[in-house]
Design a protein around this motif. Structure first.
Motif, PDB file in Angstrom:
ATOM      1  N   ARG A 154     -67.731  30.742   2.730  1.00 43.98           N
ATOM      2  CA  ARG A 154     -66.309  30.427   2.953  1.00 43.98           C
ATOM      3  C   ARG A 154     -65.442  31.096   1.885  1.00 43.98           C
ATOM      4  O   ARG A 154     -64.297  31.456   2.143  1.00 43.98           O
ATOM      5  N   GLU A 158     -64.609  34.405   3.134  1.00 43.82           N
ATOM      6  CA  GLU A 158     -63.501  34.362   4.109  1.00 43.82           C
ATOM      7  C   GLU A 158     -62.166  34.323   3.339  1.00 43.82           C
ATOM      8  O   GLU A 158     -61.200  34.985   3.731  1.00 43.82           O
ATOM      9  N   ARG A 217     -60.063  36.719  10.589  1.00 43.88           N
ATOM     10  CA  ARG A 217     -61.273  35.895  10.701  1.00 43.88           C
ATOM     11  C   ARG A 217     -61.280  34.930  11.896  1.00 43.88           C
ATOM     12  O   ARG A 217     -62.322  34.379  12.238  1.00 43.88           O
TER      13      ARG A 217
END
Lengths: 142, 142, 142, 142
Positions: free
Chosen positions: A24, A27, C12
């Motif tokens: 994450r 991301e 994303r």
């Protein structure tokens, strides 16, 4: 010059240990690069439509210093370490309440999109914008 | 000895350019580490319950060589480069139809879980298993 | 009263067709519920610490009306349709530039956390806050 | 006929409460639909190349019955409830060790891909395959 933004750590970022699951963070790194390009006037969509190009990540080095939990506010800061003919080396640091969270070095490559993925020279107008984010200490000695 | 597995590249892994979004590769890296520990008899759940421990990733270095698309079958291969008192350095390589896709070096740290995250020595029985995956060329010269 | 927020659609979120991959909309729905609870003074962390409780989603009904793409700004709007002893029925609508994107009905259940997951009555102070978001047309006829 | 598959619940699926974060179930639902189409000889890639089409989800209704944790093996089972000119209604059920985990009804729509997203009639050869998965009790009374 630095590009800075903040990211709120959310429930969806966290794993059964209650801390951010590290993919994450990648991301979040990608969002930061995306926002930086948009801030410079070159949204990913614009690069695709005007230049037929994208900036995939070709190399990533990341060190995790301390964990984050839901509700933390992550401070992100980006500088450019180096700019080559088609590649860009970025340093992205993050901290939460003055504790370093991660330090990443990300290498992007300006490439054509579509079936064939090939290196392209970074267009002058994009290069000009990026140069404003060159790390000052490095820029001073270059 | 190497630990190997295969991952089918799916729609959910891919981005608007039709190639795997790189944070998804880190999820695949994490799955590979998870499966390897389970294969050795130390599922994450077991480590948590028996040792009060986890193996968070503290450092990651990854180089992306060529893109993957939906339907590709990614071959993954893991060896251990080094094992310290609490840290483990893994090399994870992946290929698709003989093309290298990525090469990652992942540093894990054996740590306590809960509010306080502290380094722990790797228990002997886990260390014993991991040593079987020490890279042979390195092991031979050590 | 309505709770509103905006979400920027990012790289994303999007799939190989260039539109938001629908499980990402559910992450956005979850973020919206998370922000709403925080806005009311009951961050997920607070509910966990003060009440030993969470609000898992037990039922979800979502209709997708039109696709979103990177760079779109999604407007989200939440009202409460119904509040029971332990359950809350929310209506979350989203639009982009006046086009409806999705309409979701989400049922949350106030439950204990830990090994045993059991229904709990919604504490009076949380119920009091939530009632301010009861849909007016429904509230008027109830 | 039913289409069945199994999914191992992994660390990356789970949230700070130690249970599967529900948007991850929707990724699993999407993987199941993807595998089913491939099993019938119509991989998403094939549908895109041969028919210029995709099958986006237009409606989703899901009820969560009991939580799953890392290491659980989720049994998934898919039947088709109804097939229209361009839409397909699927019922996807999942269980873990005989406990129902979720029940989903998913409506897919056969659509063109690209800038314009328009309904298409389901080609005869795809329709023929799907009809084999029509729920028998429904099929018997239709």
């Amino acid at each position: 010059m630095r590009y800075s933004r903040e990211e709120l750590i959310r429930f969806r970022h966290c794993d059964p240990a209650g801390i951010v699951f590290y993919p994450r963070y990648l991301e979040i790194v990608n969002d930061t690069v995306e926002d930086w390009f948009e801030h410079m006037g070159f949204a990913f969509k614009t690069m695709q439509q005007r230049f037929g190009a994208g900036v995939p990540t070709v190399n990533l080095n990341i060190r995790f210093a301390s964990p984050c939990r839901q509700g933390d506010r992550l401070q992100l800061s980006l500088v450019c370490n180096r700019i080559g003919d088609s590649s860009i080396v970025l340093s992205i640091r993050s901290a939460q309440a003055d504790n370093p969270v991660f330090e990443a070095e990300v290498v992007l490559c300006f490439t054509s999109i579509g079936e064939r993925v090939e290196k392209l020279s970074i267009p002058a107008e994009i290069r000009h914008q990026i140069q404003q984010y060159l790390d000052e200490t490095i820029a001073a000695t270059a």
